[in-house]
Write a protein that holds these residues in place. Structure first.
Motif, short mmCIF file in Angstrom:
data_model
loop_
_atom_site.label_atom_id
_atom_site.label_comp_id
_atom_site.label_asym_id
_atom_site.label_seq_id
_atom_site.Cartn_x
_atom_site.Cartn_y
_atom_site.Cartn_z
N GLU A 53 0.95 -1.30 -0.10
CA GLU A 53 0.00 0.00 -0.03
C GLU A 53 0.89 1.15 -0.05
OE1 GLU A 53 -2.36 -0.40 3.54
OE2 GLU A 53 -3.64 -2.10 2.45
N ARG A 54 2.20 1.19 0.21
CA ARG A 54 3.08 2.33 0.48
C ARG A 54 4.09 2.50 -0.48
NH1 ARG A 54 0.22 1.32 4.37
NH2 ARG A 54 -0.20 2.82 6.17
N LEU A 55 3.95 1.93 -1.57
CA LEU A 55 4.95 2.01 -2.96
C LEU A 55 4.67 3.13 -3.14
CD1 LEU A 55 6.72 0.48 -5.06
CD2 LEU A 55 4.74 -0.63 -6.23
N ASP A 56 3.66 3.71 -3.76
CA ASP A 56 3.76 5.03 -4.42
C ASP A 56 4.50 6.04 -3.39
OD1 ASP A 56 2.64 4.09 -6.62
OD2 ASP A 56 0.66 4.53 -6.08
N ALA A 57 4.20 5.88 -2.09
CA ALA A 57 4.73 6.81 -1.14
C ALA A 57 6.22 6.62 -1.15
CB ALA A 57 4.03 6.57 0.37
N LEU A 58 6.80 5.52 -1.17
CA LEU A 58 8.15 5.22 -1.30
C LEU A 58 8.80 5.80 -2.36
CD1 LEU A 58 10.46 3.98 0.29
CD2 LEU A 58 9.78 2.01 -0.93
N ARG A 59 8.09 5.66 -3.62
CA ARG A 59 8.59 6.11 -5.03
C ARG A 59 8.61 7.96 -4.82
NH1 ARG A 59 5.49 2.15 -8.98
NH2 ARG A 59 6.91 0.70 -9.25
N SER A 60 7.74 8.32 -4.27
CA SER A 60 7.73 9.80 -4.28
C SER A 60 8.48 10.37 -3.15
CB SER A 60 6.16 10.32 -4.26
OG SER A 60 5.54 10.07 -2.53
N ARG A 61 8.75 9.66 -2.09
CA ARG A 61 9.31 10.39 -0.95
C ARG A 61 10.90 9.94 -0.89
NH1 ARG A 61 5.34 9.11 3.56
NH2 ARG A 61 6.94 9.12 4.86
N GLY A 62 11.03 8.71 -1.39
CA GLY A 62 12.50 7.98 -0.95
C GLY A 62 13.19 8.23 -2.16
N TRP A 63 14.53 7.47 -2.13
CA TRP A 63 15.38 7.66 -3.40
C TRP A 63 16.45 6.40 -3.15
CZ3 TRP A 63 14.95 11.45 0.36
CH2 TRP A 63 16.00 11.74 1.35
N ALA A 64 16.94 5.97 -4.24
CA ALA A 64 18.21 5.22 -4.13
C ALA A 64 19.52 6.21 -3.87
CB ALA A 64 18.51 4.51 -5.59
N LEU A 65 20.26 5.41 -2.86
CA LEU A 65 21.42 6.35 -2.60
C LEU A 65 22.45 6.59 -3.65
CD1 LEU A 65 21.53 5.12 1.13
CD2 LEU A 65 21.05 7.18 0.34
N PRO A 66 23.38 7.73 -3.42
CA PRO A 66 24.48 7.67 -4.50
C PRO A 66 25.05 6.64 -4.75
CG PRO A 66 24.29 9.60 -2.81
CD PRO A 66 23.57 8.48 -2.30
N GLY A 67 25.42 6.35 -6.08
CA GLY A 67 26.21 5.15 -6.49
C GLY A 67 25.63 3.73 -6.63
N VAL A 68 24.57 3.65 -5.90
CA VAL A 68 23.92 2.30 -5.73
C VAL A 68 23.62 1.67 -6.96
CG1 VAL A 68 22.01 1.32 -4.84
CG2 VAL A 68 23.15 2.62 -3.48
N HIS A 69 22.71 2.30 -8.05
CA HIS A 69 22.65 1.78 -9.29
C HIS A 69 23.88 1.20 -9.84
CE1 HIS A 69 18.55 3.70 -8.96
NE2 HIS A 69 18.45 2.52 -9.84
N SER A 110 12.21 -2.52 -5.84
CA SER A 110 11.64 -2.51 -7.21
C SER A 110 11.15 -0.82 -7.28
CB SER A 110 10.40 -2.96 -7.13
OG SER A 110 9.27 -2.81 -6.44
N ALA A 111 10.82 -0.17 -5.99
CA ALA A 111 10.30 1.21 -6.06
C ALA A 111 11.57 2.18 -7.00
CB ALA A 111 10.06 1.73 -4.93
N PHE A 112 12.88 1.76 -7.03
CA PHE A 112 13.78 2.70 -7.48
C PHE A 112 14.58 1.78 -8.58
CE2 PHE A 112 13.37 3.71 -3.00
CZ PHE A 112 12.75 4.88 -3.21
N GLY A 113 13.92 0.84 -9.15
CA GLY A 113 14.50 -0.07 -10.35
C GLY A 113 15.73 -0.88 -10.00
N LEU A 114 15.88 -1.32 -8.45
CA LEU A 114 16.96 -2.08 -8.08
C LEU A 114 17.12 -3.57 -8.25
CD1 LEU A 114 18.02 0.37 -5.09
CD2 LEU A 114 18.73 0.45 -7.27
N ASP A 115 15.59 -4.16 -8.08
CA ASP A 115 15.36 -5.47 -7.95
C ASP A 115 16.01 -6.41 -8.90
OD1 ASP A 115 13.46 -4.01 -9.56
OD2 ASP A 115 12.06 -5.64 -9.44
N SER A 116 15.98 -5.66 -10.33
CA SER A 116 16.66 -6.50 -11.54
C SER A 116 18.13 -6.63 -11.44
CB SER A 116 16.12 -5.99 -12.71
OG SER A 116 16.78 -4.52 -12.85
#
Length: 241
Positions: A78-94, A124-130
């Protein structure tokens, strides 16, 4: 050179911007019928312990784990959209995850206090799962204590990916509990001062390698390579402090 790299998620790979605390509160509300009197205590603990302690602190019977896990999963979705809008992947993680996943002989997965479902939501909120081999990771439903998750991940990597049992393993995390888990299980540790614990705290906990963040992919990979090439154990490190 074979290597198992196990990444923590919250404050190591992503900033959840308070969404994690909201997930625990929502799960508690769903099970107890009222809101908790205070936020969950997290700091590298597993979801099993976090939720157990919330109910004990509130003077309530602790529900069965299947009910707790289901409530946590619903709250996370239920909080996936909230995570996408408020959170972020940290620098260099991708870049770091891409580089680790591309290394021949390396298995790059997670060791996290989150249940599997919520780990996948957060990544998945930040495209890291793959970029991670999630089926062989260890999650907050797998054990109460973080050090016990290491054996879970090692067994899954060995069984599902055919990796040798004595393959060097490195944890990457931001809390003293990540450091403790590595030290007591004879893993390497790369501590990252990207959460609430600073470099001094992580060094005092026993981490021989503490980075400010994961932004320097080249240096991070060189540190990880040192474990792969030398099979180093905690307490030995090459690479800058």
């Amino acid at each position: 050179m074979e290597l198992i790299v196990l990444w923590d998620i919250d404050h190591t790979l992503i900033e959840n911007a308070g969404v994690s605390k909201e997930i625990y509160a929502a799960a508690f509300l769903a099970l107890a019928g009222r809101e908790p009197t205070g936020p969950a205590r997290t700091e590298g603990r597993t979801d099993r312990l976090i939720m157990h302690d919330m109910f004990v602190r509130e003077g309530l019977p602790v529900p069965g784990w299947p009910d707790i896990e289901a409530a946590l999963g619903r709250a996370g979705r239920e909080r996936l959209d909230a995570l996408r809008s408020r959170g972020w992947a940290l620098p260099g993680v991708h870049e770091a995850l891409k580089a680790a996943s591309a290394r021949s002989g390396w298995v790059s997965s997670v060791l996290t206090g989150n249940i599997d479902a919520n780990a996948r939501v957060k990544l998945s909120a930040f495209g890291l799962d793959s970029l991670l081999d999630l089926p062989v990771g260890a999650y907050g439903a797998d054990a109460d204590l973080r050090p016990d998750l290491v054996a879970v991940a090692r067994e899954r990597v060995q069984r599902l990916r055919g990796v040798r049992a004595d393959t060097p393993t490195v944890l990457v995390g931001d809390t003293p509990r990540d450091v403790e888990a590595a030290l007591v299980t004879e893993c390497g540790i790369v501590a990252v001062a990207s959460g609430i614990h600073d470099r001094a705290e992580l060094s005092e906990a026993g981490a021989p390698e503490v980075l400010s963040d994961l932004a320097d992919t080249k240096h991070l990979l060189s540190v990880l390579e040192s474990f792969a090439s030398d099979g180093k154990r905690p307490g030995t490190s090459s690479g800058r402090p």
